[in-house]
Design an enzyme around this catalytic site. Structure first.
Site, PDB file in Angstrom:
ATOM      1  N   SER A 167       0.802  -1.223   0.000  1.00 19.91           N
ATOM      2  CA  SER A 167       0.000   0.000   0.000  1.00 19.91           C
ATOM      3  C   SER A 167       0.834   1.272   0.000  1.00 19.91           C
ATOM      4  CB  SER A 167      -0.933   0.016   1.210  1.00 19.91           C
ATOM      5  OG  SER A 167      -0.186  -0.096   2.392  1.00 19.91           O
ATOM      6  N   ASP A 192      -4.015   7.731   8.137  1.00 25.32           N
ATOM      7  CA  ASP A 192      -5.071   6.840   8.630  1.00 25.32           C
ATOM      8  C   ASP A 192      -4.594   5.832   9.669  1.00 25.32           C
ATOM      9  OD1 ASP A 192      -3.511   5.179   7.138  1.00 25.32           O
ATOM     10  OD2 ASP A 192      -5.017   4.668   5.648  1.00 25.32           O
ATOM     11  N   HIS A 233      -0.856   4.694   6.856  1.00 20.03           N
ATOM     12  CA  HIS A 233      -0.301   5.395   5.702  1.00 20.03           C
ATOM     13  C   HIS A 233      -0.047   6.865   6.005  1.00 20.03           C
ATOM     14  CE1 HIS A 233      -2.795   1.940   4.440  1.00 20.03           C
ATOM     15  NE2 HIS A 233      -1.643   1.624   3.887  1.00 20.03           N
TER      16      HIS A 233
END
Ligand SMILES: *[C@@H]1O[C@H](CO)[C@@H](O)[C@H](O)[C@H]1NC(C)=O
Ligand SMILES: *[C@@H]1O[C@H](CO)[C@@H](O)[C@H](O)[C@H]1NC(C)=O
Ligand SMILES: *[C@@H]1O[C@H](CO)[C@@H](O)[C@H](O)[C@H]1NC(C)=O
Ligand SMILES: *[C@@H]1O[C@H](CO)[C@@H](O)[C@H](O)[C@H]1NC(C)=O
Length: 357
Positions: A36, A324, A327
């Site tokens: 990610s 979040d 990230h």
């Protein structure tokens, strides 16, 4: 001035400085592999996983599937070379692969292999992409990448964080996670060698960040000892041991493989510096999310994560490091990218523009 002098004047004072400044007349094709941290929409394309606003709010004004309020490090690296942002390999509509492809998918690990979207599967997807390009080229379709573009391309690898983090989540002890490191590194080695066999010669490898400083980990892991920055010591120690192994692996790859550039980039030090010196960089509460729930100290609750019913998000003008809980924000990513581009954290200290053709 006569015409000749004007021409000379024009060349030396106008054109020459421009040609010296713009280093990248032909940006490299980029193939990116990872999780990610560099997923530009792959998870959404692959699995339809919902990534909702406020993800994307700071730059795209909509969700692009990136887990951030805006651009990721890979986006800033592409922009520094004046090349388009990378399309996710699995995105079938509106994608443009003329400047490369992004195989990174959120949640990816190196192990177990042969499951979606482990690093070796991402490399298999690349192999297919390359074979298909050759096939289409043979069929007279010239809009695909030729063989030479694959050998000139830059191959970026940014993976490992989930291998370590998931092991802790599954309840493995520090020693057990530590013992997994060699097999994770072996997977990265196999992938680089596979890409080399496919013609790749230029590699750019990011090490893993201080995962013990992620608000998600801090909120979920109870009763662990914290270091002077407020981060989980054992997590960060394992990350550093992994990175030490990755650094050595890159060194070995440089001597094992002929005609290669392998740049190792110390993302860990960049991120820890930003967390440790957050106020000097204009950030507040480096261990607290901008987008989450639950309030201080971490503002992270796994039942109500960013973009899902009940979340709260910080003011768009405020500067947070963590978006979040896992990230980073676009503001932090921009700073990280500028530090990467400084070459201060690279071994060897090659300029990113080195990879321009
Ligand atoms: C990118 O484009 C800008 C504006 O055209 C230019 O100033 C800059 O030098 C370019 N950068 C590279 C690396 O080519
Ligand atoms: C694809 O991107 C390249 C450069 O990134 C650009 O030159 C080209 O026009 C784009 N093609 C389409 C169909 O948008
Ligand atoms: C924290 O760890 C100590 C020692 O390992 C243990 O005795 C205690 O029960 C733990 N507390 C919680 C809340 O888990
Ligand atoms: C914080 O900044 C100082 C001064 O620039 C630097 O010496 C130190 O290494 C930084 N801390 C971390 C953890 O990088």
């Amino acid at each position: 001035m006569n015409h000749c002098c004007i021409a000379i004047f024009y060349f030396f004072f106008l054109l020459l400085p421009i040609s010296l400044l713009s280093h990248c007349t032909r940006p490299p094709i980029i193939f990116n592999f990872g999780d990610s941290n560099s997923d530009t929409g792959g998870l959404v394309a692959a699995l339809g996983f919902p990534v909702n606003l406020p993800n994307g709010r700071a730059f795209f004004a909509k969700s692009t599937g990136r887990l951030s309020d805006g651009r990721l490090i890979i986006d800033f690296l592409c922009q520094s070379l004046n090349t388009s942002l990378l399309s996710p390999y699995l995105d079938s509509l509106g994608s443009n692969f003329s400047n490369g492809a992004n195989f990174a998918i959120a949640g990816s690990c190196t192990l177990p292999k042969n499951v979606p979207f482990a690093l070796n599967i991402q490399v298999k997807q690349f192999t297919h992409f390359k074979a298909r390009s050759a096939e289409l080229l043979d069929a007279g379709i010239n809009s695909v990448l030729g063989n030479d573009r694959f050998s000139d391309a830059l191959y970026i690898i940014d993976i490992g964080q989930n291998d370590l983090a998931d092991s802790f989540t599954k309840g493995l002890s520090y020693v057990q996670v530590f013992n997994k490191i060699p097999s994770v590194l072996a997977e990265i080695e196999n992938s680089v060698k596979e890409l080399y066999d496919q013609g790749g010669r230029k590699f750019w490898v990011h090490n893993t960040g201080p995962l013990g400083c992620l608000p998600q980990k801090l909120a979920l892991v109870q009763n662990d000892s914290l270091d002077s920055f407020g981060c989980i010591s054992s997590y960060n120690e394992v990350a550093q041991l992994f990175n030490e192994g990755l650094r050595k692996l890159c060194q070995e790859l440089r001597s094992d493989m002929k005609d290669v550039s392998v740049v190792y980039v110390d993302i860990y030090s960049i991120k820890l510096d930003i967390i440790a010196n957050s106020s000097a960089y204009g950030f507040s509460s480096p261990l607290m999310t901008c987008c989450g729930s639950g309030g201080p100290p971490y503002n992270y609750d796994k039942r109500v994560s960013c973009g899902f019913t009940g979340y709260q998000v910080c003011d768009q003008q405020s500067r947070f490091v963590s978006w979040d809980g896992v990230h980073y924000t676009e503001a932090a990513n921009a700073l990280i990218a500028s530090k990467i581009l400084s070459t201060d954290y690279s071994t060897p200290n090659l300029n990113f523009e080195f990879f321009c053709q």
